[in-house]
Design a protein around this motif. Structure first.
Motif, PDB file in Angstrom:
ATOM      1  N   VAL A 196      51.247  19.452  54.068  1.00 25.94           N
ATOM      2  CA  VAL A 196      52.149  18.343  54.380  1.00 25.94           C
ATOM      3  C   VAL A 196      53.592  18.722  54.050  1.00 25.94           C
ATOM      4  CG1 VAL A 196      52.768  15.975  53.753  1.00 25.94           C
ATOM      5  CG2 VAL A 196      50.373  16.580  54.091  1.00 25.94           C
ATOM      6  N   TRP A 197      53.779  19.403  52.921  1.00 20.99           N
ATOM      7  CA  TRP A 197      55.122  19.804  52.507  1.00 20.99           C
ATOM      8  C   TRP A 197      55.777  20.728  53.539  1.00 20.99           C
ATOM      9  CZ3 TRP A 197      56.820  24.623  49.898  1.00 20.99           C
ATOM     10  CH2 TRP A 197      58.130  24.525  49.409  1.00 20.99           C
ATOM     11  N   ILE A 198      54.991  21.699  54.033  1.00 18.22           N
ATOM     12  CA  ILE A 198      55.544  22.696  54.956  1.00 18.22           C
ATOM     13  C   ILE A 198      55.671  22.155  56.368  1.00 18.22           C
ATOM     14  CG2 ILE A 198      55.043  24.909  56.084  1.00 18.22           C
ATOM     15  CD1 ILE A 198      53.902  25.834  53.354  1.00 18.22           C
ATOM     16  N   THR A 199      54.596  21.574  56.910  1.00 17.05           N
ATOM     17  CA  THR A 199      54.620  21.150  58.315  1.00 17.05           C
ATOM     18  C   THR A 199      55.242  19.774  58.511  1.00 17.05           C
ATOM     19  OG1 THR A 199      52.405  20.128  58.264  1.00 17.05           O
ATOM     20  CG2 THR A 199      52.527  22.493  58.724  1.00 17.05           C
ATOM     21  N   GLY A 200      55.468  19.038  57.405  1.00 18.89           N
ATOM     22  CA  GLY A 200      56.072  17.719  57.506  1.00 18.89           C
ATOM     23  C   GLY A 200      57.452  17.651  56.889  1.00 18.89           C
ATOM     24  N   ILE A 201      57.530  17.805  55.563  1.00 19.95           N
ATOM     25  CA  ILE A 201      58.786  17.608  54.836  1.00 19.95           C
ATOM     26  C   ILE A 201      59.800  18.707  55.158  1.00 19.95           C
ATOM     27  CG2 ILE A 201      59.823  17.448  52.545  1.00 19.95           C
ATOM     28  CD1 ILE A 201      57.107  16.260  51.603  1.00 19.95           C
ATOM     29  N   LEU A 202      59.393  19.979  55.023  1.00 18.26           N
ATOM     30  CA  LEU A 202      60.319  21.065  55.336  1.00 18.26           C
ATOM     31  C   LEU A 202      60.638  21.105  56.821  1.00 18.26           C
ATOM     32  CD1 LEU A 202      59.094  24.052  53.111  1.00 18.26           C
ATOM     33  CD2 LEU A 202      61.001  22.500  52.713  1.00 18.26           C
ATOM     34  N   ARG A 203      59.656  20.806  57.645  1.00 17.21           N
ATOM     35  CA  ARG A 203      59.881  20.779  59.096  1.00 17.21           C
ATOM     36  C   ARG A 203      60.967  19.775  59.459  1.00 17.21           C
ATOM     37  NH1 ARG A 203      58.920  16.339  62.080  1.00 17.21           N
ATOM     38  NH2 ARG A 203      56.939  16.067  60.995  1.00 17.21           N
ATOM     39  N   GLU A 204      60.963  18.588  58.834  1.00 18.07           N
ATOM     40  CA  GLU A 204      62.009  17.600  59.086  1.00 18.07           C
ATOM     41  C   GLU A 204      63.378  18.100  58.634  1.00 18.07           C
ATOM     42  OE1 GLU A 204      61.050  13.770  57.415  1.00 18.07           O
ATOM     43  OE2 GLU A 204      60.237  13.097  59.330  1.00 18.07           O
ATOM     44  N   LYS A 205      63.417  18.867  57.549  1.00 18.00           N
ATOM     45  CA  LYS A 205      64.687  19.396  57.049  1.00 18.00           C
ATOM     46  C   LYS A 205      65.304  20.392  58.030  1.00 18.00           C
ATOM     47  CE  LYS A 205      63.640  18.774  52.124  1.00 18.00           C
ATOM     48  NZ  LYS A 205      64.742  17.841  51.832  1.00 18.00           N
ATOM     49  N   LEU A 206      64.478  20.949  58.912  1.00 18.30           N
ATOM     50  CA  LEU A 206      64.979  21.840  59.964  1.00 18.30           C
ATOM     51  C   LEU A 206      65.332  21.061  61.234  1.00 18.30           C
ATOM     52  CD1 LEU A 206      62.565  24.922  59.750  1.00 18.30           C
ATOM     53  CD2 LEU A 206      64.879  24.731  58.852  1.00 18.30           C
ATOM     54  N   PHE A 207      65.230  19.742  61.152  1.00 13.75           N
ATOM     55  CA  PHE A 207      65.510  18.854  62.297  1.00 13.75           C
ATOM     56  C   PHE A 207      64.593  19.143  63.487  1.00 13.75           C
ATOM     57  CE2 PHE A 207      69.491  19.383  59.906  1.00 13.75           C
ATOM     58  CZ  PHE A 207      69.714  18.065  59.545  1.00 13.75           C
ATOM     59  N   MET A 208      63.383  19.568  63.173  1.00 12.83           N
ATOM     60  CA  MET A 208      62.371  19.781  64.200  1.00 12.83           C
ATOM     61  C   MET A 208      61.651  18.458  64.417  1.00 12.83           C
ATOM     62  SD  MET A 208      59.261  22.547  64.121  1.00 12.83           S
ATOM     63  CE  MET A 208      58.231  22.865  65.566  1.00 12.83           C
ATOM     64  N   PRO A 209      61.665  17.907  65.636  1.00  7.05           N
ATOM     65  CA  PRO A 209      61.114  16.568  65.855  1.00  7.05           C
ATOM     66  C   PRO A 209      59.607  16.492  65.660  1.00  7.05           C
ATOM     67  CG  PRO A 209      61.649  17.623  67.938  1.00  7.05           C
ATOM     68  CD  PRO A 209      62.201  18.518  66.858  1.00  7.05           C
ATOM     69  N   ALA A 210      59.140  15.289  65.362  1.00  5.48           N
ATOM     70  CA  ALA A 210      57.715  15.069  65.111  1.00  5.48           C
ATOM     71  C   ALA A 210      56.865  15.436  66.324  1.00  5.48           C
ATOM     72  CB  ALA A 210      57.473  13.612  64.717  1.00  5.48           C
ATOM     73  N   GLU A 211      57.435  15.313  67.522  1.00  9.46           N
ATOM     74  CA  GLU A 211      56.685  15.624  68.747  1.00  9.46           C
ATOM     75  C   GLU A 211      56.285  17.092  68.828  1.00  9.46           C
ATOM     76  OE1 GLU A 211      58.902  11.956  69.192  1.00  9.46           O
ATOM     77  OE2 GLU A 211      59.517  13.988  68.628  1.00  9.46           O
ATOM     78  N   MET A 212      56.903  17.929  68.009  1.00  9.29           N
ATOM     79  CA  MET A 212      56.580  19.351  68.018  1.00  9.29           C
ATOM     80  C   MET A 212      55.416  19.687  67.087  1.00  9.29           C
ATOM     81  SD  MET A 212      58.554  20.851  70.207  1.00  9.29           S
ATOM     82  CE  MET A 212      58.624  22.581  69.769  1.00  9.29           C
ATOM     83  N   VAL A 213      54.847  18.678  66.458  1.00  5.51           N
ATOM     84  CA  VAL A 213      53.624  18.862  65.670  1.00  5.51           C
ATOM     85  C   VAL A 213      52.488  18.309  66.508  1.00  5.51           C
ATOM     86  CG1 VAL A 213      52.464  18.387  63.486  1.00  5.51           C
ATOM     87  CG2 VAL A 213      54.952  18.588  63.552  1.00  5.51           C
ATOM     88  N   VAL A 214      51.623  19.178  67.029  1.00  8.43           N
ATOM     89  CA  VAL A 214      50.676  18.785  68.066  1.00  8.43           C
ATOM     90  C   VAL A 214      49.231  19.023  67.629  1.00  8.43           C
ATOM     91  CG1 VAL A 214      52.366  19.276  69.877  1.00  8.43           C
ATOM     92  CG2 VAL A 214      50.746  21.056  69.193  1.00  8.43           C
ATOM     93  N   LYS A 215      48.337  18.332  68.308  1.00 12.67           N
ATOM     94  CA  LYS A 215      46.905  18.461  68.074  1.00 12.67           C
ATOM     95  C   LYS A 215      46.265  19.150  69.271  1.00 12.67           C
ATOM     96  CE  LYS A 215      42.745  15.658  67.257  1.00 12.67           C
ATOM     97  NZ  LYS A 215      42.212  14.285  67.112  1.00 12.67           N
ATOM     98  N   PRO A 216      45.420  20.152  69.076  1.00 13.41           N
ATOM     99  CA  PRO A 216      44.773  20.821  70.206  1.00 13.41           C
ATOM    100  C   PRO A 216      43.761  19.914  70.892  1.00 13.41           C
ATOM    101  CG  PRO A 216      43.858  21.616  68.147  1.00 13.41           C
ATOM    102  CD  PRO A 216      45.025  20.728  67.781  1.00 13.41           C
ATOM    103  N   LYS A 217      43.451  20.225  72.124  1.00 14.13           N
ATOM    104  CA  LYS A 217      42.486  19.421  72.879  1.00 14.13           C
ATOM    105  C   LYS A 217      41.071  19.577  72.337  1.00 14.13           C
ATOM    106  CE  LYS A 217      45.017  19.386  77.273  1.00 14.13           C
ATOM    107  NZ  LYS A 217      44.989  19.772  78.708  1.00 14.13           N
ATOM    108  N   LYS A 218      40.741  20.780  71.848  1.00 13.10           N
ATOM    109  CA  LYS A 218      39.410  21.049  71.325  1.00 13.10           C
ATOM    110  C   LYS A 218      39.482  21.392  69.845  1.00 13.10           C
ATOM    111  CE  LYS A 218      36.629  23.662  73.558  1.00 13.10           C
ATOM    112  NZ  LYS A 218      36.067  24.871  74.212  1.00 13.10           N
ATOM    113  N   SER A 219      38.404  21.105  69.123  1.00 11.39           N
ATOM    114  CA  SER A 219      38.334  21.446  67.708  1.00 11.39           C
ATOM    115  C   SER A 219      38.370  22.970  67.541  1.00 11.39           C
ATOM    116  CB  SER A 219      37.057  20.884  67.091  1.00 11.39           C
ATOM    117  OG  SER A 219      36.933  21.274  65.746  1.00 11.39           O
ATOM    118  N   ILE A 220      39.162  23.443  66.597  1.00 14.78           N
ATOM    119  CA  ILE A 220      39.331  24.878  66.391  1.00 14.78           C
ATOM    120  C   ILE A 220      38.776  25.329  65.050  1.00 14.78           C
ATOM    121  CG2 ILE A 220      41.055  26.704  66.062  1.00 14.78           C
ATOM    122  CD1 ILE A 220      42.793  25.246  68.120  1.00 14.78           C
TER     123      ILE A 220
END
Length: 258
Positions: A196-220
């Protein structure tokens, strides 16, 4: 793609399980794949000796000079990110994974192809973060002091986290991993909930929008659910049905062994 698998020194069995299942492939549908295990200091001399032998035998262990416990898991993750950034080009792919997961390489390759087609690796928007084990949308902060995921108000004041990846496995470009690692070096102390810290909190600090965090169509990524606490004396049969079921799905793809 380089996959940095967070492990602990005594988890010899888990690492060998990965080496004999999804980690044994080095080439999938035109893409090179490399699995590296990130491990901290061993707790005793015997474990340290065995780990040294394992490292010499397999050549796939990245040791860092720090504690091997859960409280320092964010540092372990950042160590892998730094190593990837220092050894691979920005347009390569980086994945973070735990050592108690099986990975459907066919589904992973499909998710990468799909998102590369939509976003591109070198485009202005950049390659997204693929949450291979699930997407968290504004997950609540755990305030239970008895939980290993407990985070106090002093550590993080908000009641919810940003959109982020569920722990287990996620994928991004090496370039983004490099930027996140640099951001971490000039940020406040890391949270134990490293995903959460890396893909959420730090990601926001880089001004990377939430839409760039995606879920794959199939389970991996598939957790070892149901196997906790059970013994398995023969690595050849442990979870063999699970691996066979996964492997059948992508065995038609062009692949080479390590």
């Amino acid at each position: 793609m380089v996959i940095l698998v967070k492990s602990t020194a005594p988890n010899f069995f888990r690492r060998e399980l990965i080496r004999r299942t999804w980690g044994k492939w080095c080439y999938v549908e035109g893409g090179l794949l490399r699995v590296i295990f990130v491990i901290g200091k061993a707790g005793d001399s015997r474990t340290a000796d065995l780990l040294h032998e394992e490292s010499l035998r397999n050549g796939d262990i990245l040791n860092y000079d720090g504690p091997d416990n859960y409280g320092n898991i964010a540092i372990k993750t950042l160590t892998g990110m730094r190593w990837a950034a220092e050894n691979f080009p920005d347009n390569y792919l980086y994945s973070s994974a735990d050592d108690d997961f099986l990975v459907d390489l066919g589904a992973l390759q499909a998710a990468v192809d799909e998102n590369e087609h939509v976003f591109g690796v070198n485009s202005q928007s950049g390659f997204p973060i693929i949450c291979n084990y699930g997407l968290l949308v504004l997950p609540p902060v755990n305030r239970n002091p008895k939980s290993k995921w407990y985070i106090s108000k002093d550590e993080y004041g908000w009641d919810t986290y940003p959109r982020s990846c569920r722990g287990g496995m996620y994928t991004m470009s090496v370039g983004l991993a490099h930027r996140l690692w640099l951001k971490a070096t000039d940020s406040e102390a890391p949270l134990r909930v490293d995903d959460v810290w890396i893909t959420g909190i730090l990601r926001e600090k880089l001004f990377m929008p939430a839409e760039m965090v995606v879920k794959p169509k199939k389970s991996i990524a598939i957790h070892f659910t149901g196997y906790k606490g059970k013994r398995a004396n023969n690595i050849r049969t442990f979870m063999s049905k699970d691996w066979t079921r996964i492997y059948i799905k992508f065995q038609h793809k062009y692949m080479c062994l390590r």
